[in-house]
Motif scaffolding. Sequence first.
Motif, PDB file in Angstrom:
ATOM      1  N   PRO A   1      43.264  41.487  37.356  1.00 27.82           N
ATOM      2  CA  PRO A   1      43.579  41.962  38.714  1.00 27.82           C
ATOM      3  C   PRO A   1      43.070  40.959  39.755  1.00 27.82           C
ATOM      4  O   PRO A   1      42.185  40.142  39.457  1.00 27.82           O
ATOM      5  CB  PRO A   1      42.829  43.293  38.815  1.00 27.82           C
ATOM      6  CG  PRO A   1      41.822  43.293  37.723  1.00 27.82           C
ATOM      7  CD  PRO A   1      42.243  42.303  36.678  1.00 27.82           C
ATOM      8  N   LYS A   2      43.632  41.034  40.952  1.00 30.00           N
ATOM      9  CA  LYS A   2      43.233  40.090  42.011  1.00 30.00           C
ATOM     10  C   LYS A   2      41.747  40.167  42.325  1.00 30.00           C
ATOM     11  O   LYS A   2      41.164  39.199  42.791  1.00 30.00           O
ATOM     12  CB  LYS A   2      44.003  40.410  43.301  1.00 30.00           C
ATOM     13  CG  LYS A   2      45.454  39.991  43.262  1.00 30.00           C
ATOM     14  CD  LYS A   2      46.127  40.417  44.566  1.00 30.00           C
ATOM     15  CE  LYS A   2      47.635  40.353  44.430  1.00 30.00           C
ATOM     16  NZ  LYS A   2      48.304  41.245  45.388  1.00 30.00           N
ATOM     17  N   ASP A   3      41.121  41.330  42.088  1.00 30.10           N
ATOM     18  CA  ASP A   3      39.707  41.451  42.449  1.00 30.10           C
ATOM     19  C   ASP A   3      38.766  41.198  41.261  1.00 30.10           C
ATOM     20  O   ASP A   3      37.565  41.446  41.364  1.00 30.10           O
ATOM     21  CB  ASP A   3      39.442  42.825  43.086  1.00 30.10           C
ATOM     22  CG  ASP A   3      39.790  43.968  42.134  1.00 30.10           C
ATOM     23  OD1 ASP A   3      40.224  43.705  40.985  1.00 30.10           O
ATOM     24  OD2 ASP A   3      39.628  45.133  42.544  1.00 30.10           O
ATOM     25  N   ASP A   4      39.289  40.691  40.161  1.00 32.82           N
ATOM     26  CA  ASP A   4      38.428  40.325  39.029  1.00 32.82           C
ATOM     27  C   ASP A   4      37.375  39.327  39.521  1.00 32.82           C
ATOM     28  O   ASP A   4      37.714  38.309  40.133  1.00 32.82           O
ATOM     29  CB  ASP A   4      39.303  39.680  37.933  1.00 32.82           C
ATOM     30  CG  ASP A   4      38.478  39.136  36.777  1.00 32.82           C
ATOM     31  OD1 ASP A   4      38.111  39.927  35.908  1.00 32.82           O
ATOM     32  OD2 ASP A   4      38.202  37.912  36.762  1.00 32.82           O
ATOM     33  N   PRO A   5      36.070  39.624  39.304  1.00 37.90           N
ATOM     34  CA  PRO A   5      35.032  38.765  39.909  1.00 37.90           C
ATOM     35  C   PRO A   5      35.086  37.309  39.421  1.00 37.90           C
ATOM     36  O   PRO A   5      34.868  36.386  40.209  1.00 37.90           O
ATOM     37  CB  PRO A   5      33.714  39.433  39.508  1.00 37.90           C
ATOM     38  CG  PRO A   5      34.051  40.595  38.645  1.00 37.90           C
ATOM     39  CD  PRO A   5      35.529  40.798  38.617  1.00 37.90           C
ATOM     40  N   ILE A   6      35.406  37.095  38.142  1.00 38.26           N
ATOM     41  CA  ILE A   6      35.470  35.704  37.656  1.00 38.26           C
ATOM     42  C   ILE A   6      36.682  35.012  38.295  1.00 38.26           C
ATOM     43  O   ILE A   6      36.622  33.841  38.676  1.00 38.26           O
ATOM     44  CB  ILE A   6      35.544  35.646  36.108  1.00 38.26           C
ATOM     45  CG1 ILE A   6      34.352  36.398  35.514  1.00 38.26           C
ATOM     46  CG2 ILE A   6      35.557  34.197  35.619  1.00 38.26           C
ATOM     47  CD1 ILE A   6      34.362  36.441  33.989  1.00 38.26           C
ATOM     48  N   TYR A   7      37.779  35.758  38.444  1.00 40.02           N
ATOM     49  CA  TYR A   7      38.944  35.164  39.120  1.00 40.02           C
ATOM     50  C   TYR A   7      38.616  34.830  40.575  1.00 40.02           C
ATOM     51  O   TYR A   7      38.983  33.762  41.065  1.00 40.02           O
ATOM     52  CB  TYR A   7      40.168  36.094  39.061  1.00 40.02           C
ATOM     53  CG  TYR A   7      41.295  35.542  39.918  1.00 40.02           C
ATOM     54  CD1 TYR A   7      42.007  34.415  39.504  1.00 40.02           C
ATOM     55  CD2 TYR A   7      41.584  36.079  41.177  1.00 40.02           C
ATOM     56  CE1 TYR A   7      42.996  33.855  40.296  1.00 40.02           C
ATOM     57  CE2 TYR A   7      42.574  35.521  41.986  1.00 40.02           C
ATOM     58  CZ  TYR A   7      43.277  34.416  41.536  1.00 40.02           C
ATOM     59  OH  TYR A   7      44.237  33.850  42.334  1.00 40.02           O
ATOM     60  N   ARG A   8      37.918  35.716  41.275  1.00 36.08           N
ATOM     61  CA  ARG A   8      37.591  35.449  42.699  1.00 36.08           C
ATOM     62  C   ARG A   8      36.796  34.136  42.803  1.00 36.08           C
ATOM     63  O   ARG A   8      37.056  33.306  43.668  1.00 36.08           O
ATOM     64  CB  ARG A   8      36.761  36.585  43.317  1.00 36.08           C
ATOM     65  CG  ARG A   8      37.403  37.964  43.387  1.00 36.08           C
ATOM     66  CD  ARG A   8      38.713  38.033  44.111  1.00 36.08           C
ATOM     67  NE  ARG A   8      38.690  37.448  45.449  1.00 36.08           N
ATOM     68  CZ  ARG A   8      39.793  37.261  46.193  1.00 36.08           C
ATOM     69  NH1 ARG A   8      40.979  37.598  45.723  1.00 36.08           N
ATOM     70  NH2 ARG A   8      39.710  36.724  47.387  1.00 36.08           N
ATOM     71  N   ASN A   9      35.818  33.956  41.916  1.00 37.06           N
ATOM     72  CA  ASN A   9      35.027  32.711  41.942  1.00 37.06           C
ATOM     73  C   ASN A   9      35.911  31.508  41.625  1.00 37.06           C
ATOM     74  O   ASN A   9      35.825  30.452  42.266  1.00 37.06           O
ATOM     75  CB  ASN A   9      33.912  32.766  40.884  1.00 37.06           C
ATOM     76  CG  ASN A   9      32.867  33.812  41.193  1.00 37.06           C
ATOM     77  OD1 ASN A   9      32.789  34.314  42.315  1.00 37.06           O
ATOM     78  ND2 ASN A   9      32.057  34.172  40.198  1.00 37.06           N
ATOM     79  N   THR A  10      36.778  31.681  40.615  1.00 38.17           N
ATOM     80  CA  THR A  10      37.656  30.581  40.195  1.00 38.17           C
ATOM     81  C   THR A  10      38.578  30.191  41.337  1.00 38.17           C
ATOM     82  O   THR A  10      38.827  29.008  41.601  1.00 38.17           O
ATOM     83  CB  THR A  10      38.496  31.021  38.973  1.00 38.17           C
ATOM     84  OG1 THR A  10      37.634  31.566  37.980  1.00 38.17           O
ATOM     85  CG2 THR A  10      39.268  29.859  38.393  1.00 38.17           C
ATOM     86  N   ARG A  11      39.092  31.198  42.034  1.00 40.66           N
ATOM     87  CA  ARG A  11      40.017  30.953  43.137  1.00 40.66           C
ATOM     88  C   ARG A  11      39.347  30.146  44.252  1.00 40.66           C
ATOM     89  O   ARG A  11      39.921  29.198  44.782  1.00 40.66           O
ATOM     90  CB  ARG A  11      40.507  32.316  43.668  1.00 40.66           C
ATOM     91  CG  ARG A  11      41.449  32.231  44.840  1.00 40.66           C
ATOM     92  CD  ARG A  11      41.812  33.639  45.335  1.00 40.66           C
ATOM     93  NE  ARG A  11      42.672  33.566  46.507  1.00 40.66           N
ATOM     94  CZ  ARG A  11      44.007  33.523  46.445  1.00 40.66           C
ATOM     95  NH1 ARG A  11      44.632  33.580  45.300  1.00 40.66           N
ATOM     96  NH2 ARG A  11      44.696  33.427  47.564  1.00 40.66           N
ATOM     97  N   ARG A  12      38.097  30.523  44.584  1.00 43.17           N
ATOM     98  CA  ARG A  12      37.387  29.769  45.631  1.00 43.17           C
ATOM     99  C   ARG A  12      37.212  28.315  45.202  1.00 43.17           C
ATOM    100  O   ARG A  12      37.361  27.392  45.994  1.00 43.17           O
ATOM    101  CB  ARG A  12      36.015  30.399  45.912  1.00 43.17           C
ATOM    102  CG  ARG A  12      36.104  31.676  46.778  1.00 43.17           C
ATOM    103  CD  ARG A  12      34.718  32.119  47.248  1.00 43.17           C
ATOM    104  NE  ARG A  12      33.856  32.460  46.127  1.00 43.17           N
ATOM    105  CZ  ARG A  12      32.675  31.914  45.879  1.00 43.17           C
ATOM    106  NH1 ARG A  12      32.164  31.023  46.706  1.00 43.17           N
ATOM    107  NH2 ARG A  12      31.972  32.261  44.801  1.00 43.17           N
ATOM    108  N   LEU A  13      36.918  28.130  43.918  1.00 43.28           N
ATOM    109  CA  LEU A  13      36.717  26.761  43.426  1.00 43.28           C
ATOM    110  C   LEU A  13      38.020  25.954  43.458  1.00 43.28           C
ATOM    111  O   LEU A  13      38.055  24.841  44.002  1.00 43.28           O
ATOM    112  CB  LEU A  13      36.157  26.799  41.997  1.00 43.28           C
ATOM    113  CG  LEU A  13      35.721  25.463  41.391  1.00 43.28           C
ATOM    114  CD1 LEU A  13      34.762  25.710  40.229  1.00 43.28           C
ATOM    115  CD2 LEU A  13      36.854  24.579  40.910  1.00 43.28           C
TER     116      LEU A  13
END
Length: 520
Positions: A406-418
Motif C-alpha cells: 500500500p502507499k502508506d507502507d513504511p518501508i515504501y515511504r522511506n524508499t520513495r523519499r530516497l
Amino acid sequence: MLVSLLPCLALSLAAAQTAVFMDSPADSAAACPAHFTQWTSEPHAPYSPGPLRLPTMRPPAHCRTFASPLIDQLIADVSGQITDPDIRQLFSNTMPSTLDTAVAWHTANSSAGDAPYPYTFVITGDINAQWTRDSTNQLLPLLPYVAAEHGLQALVAGLVNMQAEQMSAYPFANAYKPPRRSRLTPGENSWAKSDRVVPAFDAAKVYEAKFEIDSIAAFFKLSAAYWRQTGSAEMLDLSVWRAAVGSCLKLLARLQMPTYGAEGRLGDPVVRFARTAASATETSFGNGRGNPVRYTGMVRSLFRPSDDAVILPFLVPANAMLSVELVHLADMLDALNITDAAHTDSLVARRLAAEIRQGILDHAVYSHPTYGSVYVYETDGYGSQLVMDDANVPSLLSLPYLGFVPKDDPIYRNTRRLVLSTDNPWFFNGSDISGIGSPHTGFHRVWPMSIAVAALTSDNKQEIVEAVGMLARTTAGLGLMHESVDMDDPTNFSRPWFAWCNGVVSELIIETVRRFPGAL
Ligand SMILES: *[C@@H]1O[C@H](CO)[C@@H](O)[C@H](O)[C@H]1NC(C)=O
Ligand SMILES: *[C@@H]1O[C@H](CO)[C@@H](O)[C@H](O)[C@H]1NC(C)=O
Ligand SMILES: *[C@@H]1O[C@H](CO)[C@@H](O)[C@H](O)[C@H]1NC(C)=O
Ligand SMILES: *[C@@H]1O[C@H](CO)[C@@H](O)[C@H](O)[C@H]1NC(C)=O
C-alpha cells in the motif's frame, strides 16, 4: 536505445517517405504518414489556446491504426472535465496514441491463422517489434472499457493470444517479430545476429532474447486483467495460453535455484545471453549467465525493464511485480477451472508468489543511515545490495502502483523519499524537469514516465497537479511524451514516438480528474 527505421504499418496507403502531412479532417484524402516518427516529431495545427500552445497530434482519422468510438467518447468526456486547455490537449493526444499509431496488425477473426481467435500485434512506437512489457502497458489503460465495446475487447484478447503464442515457444525473450501471417515487414535487430543465447530460438520469430522476468509478469498481468474485466475466456485460445503459462512457470521455478549446485559447481545454464557490445549494459556478466546468486526465493533476471543488464540478478521491483501477478494468475486459473484435477499450475503459482515475497522481505531491505529501512533495487543472496531506482516500470517508485505494497507502507515511504532525491544516483534535478532517469539513456536525462508514476503513487493533490503541469511543460512543444528529456533542455529528448509513456500519462490524467474534480 534501439532505433529502427522501418515500421511498415498495416496502413493501406502507399505513402511516400516525403509525404506532406495534413492538419485538418478536411484534408482526409491526403496520404497518411509512412512512419509516425516523423509525424510525432512535428507539431500539427490546431494549437491549444493556453500558454503552451500544444499541437494536435492525433493523425487524421483515416490514418489511425484502430478505431474505437468508445475511447473517442471517453476522450471527449474526460476533456470536458479539464479546465486547462493545454492539459486537455495533452490528454487528447496521449490517450489514443497506441490505438492511433501502434496497432500494427489486428484481426478480429484469424482466417489467416488456423483458429477463429483474434490476434493483435502492438509495436512500441518506433520499432517494428512487439515487446511483451510495452504492449501490455500500452493496452492496460483501455482495460476498464473493454467489456463495453466488442471491438476493443477483441483487440485486447488478440494481444493476449499473440503474447501466449510467443511465450509458449520462447518464454525467455523480451521482444518478438510480427507473425508471418500478418504480412508485416519484421523489424531487423542487427545486433541480435551475433548474440550468444541459451536456449536456442528462431530468429524469424524473436526480435530480441534478453531474459527479463517482468516480461513474464506482464503477460500474466494482461491475461488476468482481461479476465477480471470481461469474465470471459471465449475469445482466448486457451490451449495455447495454458501451454504458455506452463512454460513460464517452469522457467521461473528453475531460475529460483542458486548458480552453484550441490557440489558447488555450475550446472547447465537455464538462460544465457551474451553479446559483443560497446556498452556494458548490453551484455551479461559471467559469460552470459549473470553474476552468481544464492537461493532467496526470488527469481533471477538477466536484464532490467530498461533492457539493460542487471548488476545483481535478483531484480527487486520485477520480483515484486511477479509476486503480485502470480496470485492474479492463480485466481484466473482457479476461476476458469482449467488446471488439472490437482490444480497444479495454480498451486505452483501461489507458492512461487509467497516465496518471492518472503525473499524480498528477507534479502532486499537495507537499513539506510539517513532513510531507515528501504527496499533495494537489486540483490544476490550473498549480502550485496544495490541502492538506486530506474524510471522504467517495474521500479521501486511504482511498488504501490504494481500492487505490491500500500502507499502508506513504511518501508515504501522511506524508499520513495530516497529514490526521489539525489541520494538515488539516477535522480536528476534540473532547471526544467526533475525526476528519475535510467542508465539506459545516460546522465542528466529524466524520464517523464517517472514523474507520472510518482504522481500515480501519491495522494497529495498539489504534488499530483504539479506533476501533470511539469509533464505538459516538457514535451518540447510537441504535446506527446518522450522517453527521456535533458534535465536543463526539454527540446533535447529521445524517442518522439514512445506509446507506453503516453498511456501512463493518460491514465494519470483520468485518475486525477476522477479523484480531484476541478483540479486540472
Ligand atoms: C470466423 O470466420 C469464419 C469463416 O468466415 C466463421 O465461420 C466463424 O464463425 C468466425 N468466427 C468468429 C469468432 O467470428
Ligand atoms: C468452475 O467450477 C465451479 C464449481 O464446480 C463452478 O461453479 C464454476 O461455474 C466453474 N467456472 C467456469 C468458468 O466454468
Ligand atoms: C532541486 O533543486 C532545487 C533548487 O535548485 C531545490 O530547491 C530542490 O529542493 C531540489 N529538489 C530535490 C528533490 O533535490
Ligand atoms: C543533449 O543532452 C545530452 C545530455 O543529456 C548532451 O550530452 C547532448 O550534448 C545534448 N545535445 C544537444 C544538441 O544539446
